[in-house]
Design a protein around this motif. Structure first.
Motif, PDB file in Angstrom:
ATOM      1  N   ASN A  72       0.826  -1.214   0.000  1.00  7.56           N
ATOM      2  CA  ASN A  72       0.000   0.000   0.000  1.00  7.56           C
ATOM      3  C   ASN A  72       0.856   1.258   0.000  1.00  7.56           C
ATOM      4  O   ASN A  72       0.476   2.274  -0.609  1.00  7.56           O
ATOM      5  N   LEU A  99       2.075   1.717  -3.574  1.00  4.78           N
ATOM      6  CA  LEU A  99       0.984   2.216  -4.423  1.00  4.78           C
ATOM      7  C   LEU A  99       0.610   3.655  -4.087  1.00  4.78           C
ATOM      8  O   LEU A  99       0.300   4.439  -4.985  1.00  4.78           O
ATOM      9  N   ALA A 138       0.566   6.674  -6.620  1.00  2.00           N
ATOM     10  CA  ALA A 138      -0.641   7.485  -6.821  1.00  2.00           C
ATOM     11  C   ALA A 138      -0.331   8.972  -6.645  1.00  2.00           C
ATOM     12  O   ALA A 138      -0.802   9.810  -7.415  1.00  2.00           O
ATOM     13  N   THR A 169       1.736  10.240  -9.629  1.00  3.58           N
ATOM     14  CA  THR A 169       0.890  10.362 -10.810  1.00  3.58           C
ATOM     15  C   THR A 169      -0.035  11.579 -10.682  1.00  3.58           C
ATOM     16  O   THR A 169      -0.195  12.361 -11.621  1.00  3.58           O
ATOM     17  N   HIS A 170      -0.628  11.730  -9.486  1.00  2.00           N
ATOM     18  CA  HIS A 170      -1.592  12.821  -9.310  1.00  2.00           C
ATOM     19  C   HIS A 170      -0.934  14.200  -9.314  1.00  2.00           C
ATOM     20  O   HIS A 170      -1.599  15.202  -9.599  1.00  2.00           O
ATOM     21  N   ALA A 178      -4.198   6.907 -15.098  1.00  2.00           N
ATOM     22  CA  ALA A 178      -3.115   6.041 -14.598  1.00  2.00           C
ATOM     23  C   ALA A 178      -3.048   6.044 -13.073  1.00  2.00           C
ATOM     24  O   ALA A 178      -2.416   5.174 -12.486  1.00  2.00           O
ATOM     25  N   GLY A 179      -3.678   7.019 -12.427  1.00  2.00           N
ATOM     26  CA  GLY A 179      -3.514   7.218 -10.990  1.00  2.00           C
ATOM     27  C   GLY A 179      -4.555   6.521 -10.131  1.00  2.00           C
ATOM     28  O   GLY A 179      -5.132   5.497 -10.513  1.00  2.00           O
ATOM     29  N   ALA A 180      -4.771   7.095  -8.946  1.00  2.49           N
ATOM     30  CA  ALA A 180      -5.692   6.484  -7.983  1.00  2.49           C
ATOM     31  C   ALA A 180      -7.106   6.285  -8.548  1.00  2.49           C
ATOM     32  O   ALA A 180      -7.733   5.261  -8.265  1.00  2.49           O
ATOM     33  N   VAL A 238      -3.826   2.743 -10.717  1.00  2.00           N
ATOM     34  CA  VAL A 238      -3.344   2.474  -9.352  1.00  2.00           C
ATOM     35  C   VAL A 238      -4.513   2.034  -8.460  1.00  2.00           C
ATOM     36  O   VAL A 238      -4.352   1.156  -7.603  1.00  2.00           O
ATOM     37  N   GLN A 269      -5.008  -1.582  -8.979  1.00  2.00           N
ATOM     38  CA  GLN A 269      -3.973  -2.340  -8.275  1.00  2.00           C
ATOM     39  C   GLN A 269      -4.326  -2.490  -6.795  1.00  2.00           C
ATOM     40  O   GLN A 269      -4.083  -3.531  -6.177  1.00  2.00           O
ATOM     41  N   TYR A 270      -4.873  -1.417  -6.262  1.00  4.49           N
ATOM     42  CA  TYR A 270      -5.266  -1.434  -4.848  1.00  4.49           C
ATOM     43  C   TYR A 270      -6.363  -2.477  -4.600  1.00  4.49           C
ATOM     44  O   TYR A 270      -6.314  -3.243  -3.634  1.00  4.49           O
TER      45      TYR A 270
END
Lengths: 250, 250
Positions: free
Chosen positions: A70, A73, A77, A80-81, B110-112, B116, B119-120
């Protein structure tokens, strides 16, 4: 993001925007992007395969609280953000051209030619003595590059004159080194009080001794202050900020 | 980046640019950015704290070859550099406005809220059975979101009409699911030949059986083909590409 910290980098973005005559509100998306990158870098840095730090800012580090996967990730995240945040510059009134430039600056200075490159050097010399010029190059990349990005993004938010970019980069790089040496000094003082936590890696203190390291930090701060003299009176806040960072305590 | 792979995502970026009447040369920086993101995701995915895969594309995975810390950093460097690549859109003749939009699309997908996030979900359900709707949501994010980004970035490079974006997103999402189910089918066939490698996780095959999974992949491919009918004749290449992916073999 809400785990504390001094917010040095986003503050620099806002201060440079203001010093260049811009509205700091326009720089908020860029400031957020820079802090996102900084926070990701701390989380990945603390991971077991990197520095293996259980604590961050006096509290459990991300992988200690949420597990290693976690933490990995969440770093991904955040990184990326950061770029979605920067892309919001246009919504805050920055031109699309300057927003694209901000993306490029942040990407290059945070990536392999910048911060990640510094981390790589750090890994390579882990557990071995390194020469002063290697330490300076490592910290210029690891710490200085993202601070340079923070300052430059403030200029882009203000649509500042091109002549301001070179001195701003010099300020960022000098401040980055002053900041890192001061960090090492604070850690050294802290270790002297808690002798069980002595760190084995090369620092400015192991290489030069505490007195010479202090003089070096002051010298880089002076260089930073000189670099922003081109801003005239509005540059005073930038100088004050650099001097305050040098005088900070644990 | 030079470790093989089918280059599905960057090809989609170029094909969508062309189908929307643009010059694919303009889409090259965006295509590169998407492949950078894909490559980083594979490297981080293979890490011991994630899937712990020693092999990737029949060769040692990054952390097996270069160590865990270098693999982590190379993933970080690729993800960061993806956005420098996208920012080069302006140098290839894409407007600054569309380049900023490309940064935002890639970052969000690509992010949260996208990859991602998938993936979570994957981590959360690791080692447990998950319901079909969870598996679909996970793959829509893990695989579909970046494929959607690849397609949308092609439109942005072509400065395509806004009416093309919604069907293109539908194509990307449907193709993403078809692609993932086909991947699971190929892995299942491979495992039947090498029975010592049986995987324990929930897949479309464990949930529905191979025949139903095949029908599902065909159905999503059909939805993708239908979505790009709005492109008229230039959309034929997109349909052909979707059908070719469905028929691929190990």
């Amino acid at each position: 993001l809400s785990y504390g910290g001094k917010r040095v980098r986003p503050l620099l973005t806002l201060l440079f925007c203001e010093a260049a005559g811009g509205d700091p509100a326009k720089a908020l998306p860029f400031a957020a992007g820079v802090e996102f990158v900084h926070t990701y870098s701390l989380i990945h840095d603390d991971l077991p395969c990197m520095d293996n730090d259980d604590m961050r800012r006096g509290k459990p580090s991300a992988h200690k609280r949420f597990g290693e996967a976690n933490a990995l990730l969440s770093g991904d995240a955040l990184l990326t953000h950061a770029f979605a945040a920067v892309s919001d510059g246009t919504k805050a009134g920055v031109s699309a051209e300057n927003t694209v430039r901000a993306v490029r600056e942040l990407s290059l200075l945070a990536g392999a030619p910048g911060m990640v490159g510094g981390q790589y050097i750090d890994l390579k010399y882990e557990g071995t003595d390194c020469a002063p010029d290697v330490l300076l190059q490592m910290d210029a990349l690891k710490t200085g590059a993202l601070i340079e990005a923070a300052c430059v993004l403030g200029l882009l938010a203000a649509d500042a004159d091109e002549s301001l970019f070179a001195p701003t980069r010099r300020f960022g790089r000098s401040l980055g080194l002053a900041f890192q040496i001061k960090d090492d000094l604070l850690e050294y003082e802290d270790e002297n009080e808690h002798s069980d936590e002595i760190n084995e890696k090369s620092t400015y203190i192991t290489l030069f001794g505490a007195e010479r390291a202090k003089a070096l930090a002051a010298d880089y701060t002076r260089q930073a202050v000189e670099a922003v003299s081109v801003f005239g009176a509005p540059g005073q806040t930038l100088s004050d900020f650099a001097c305050a960072l040098l005088k900070r305590n644990n």
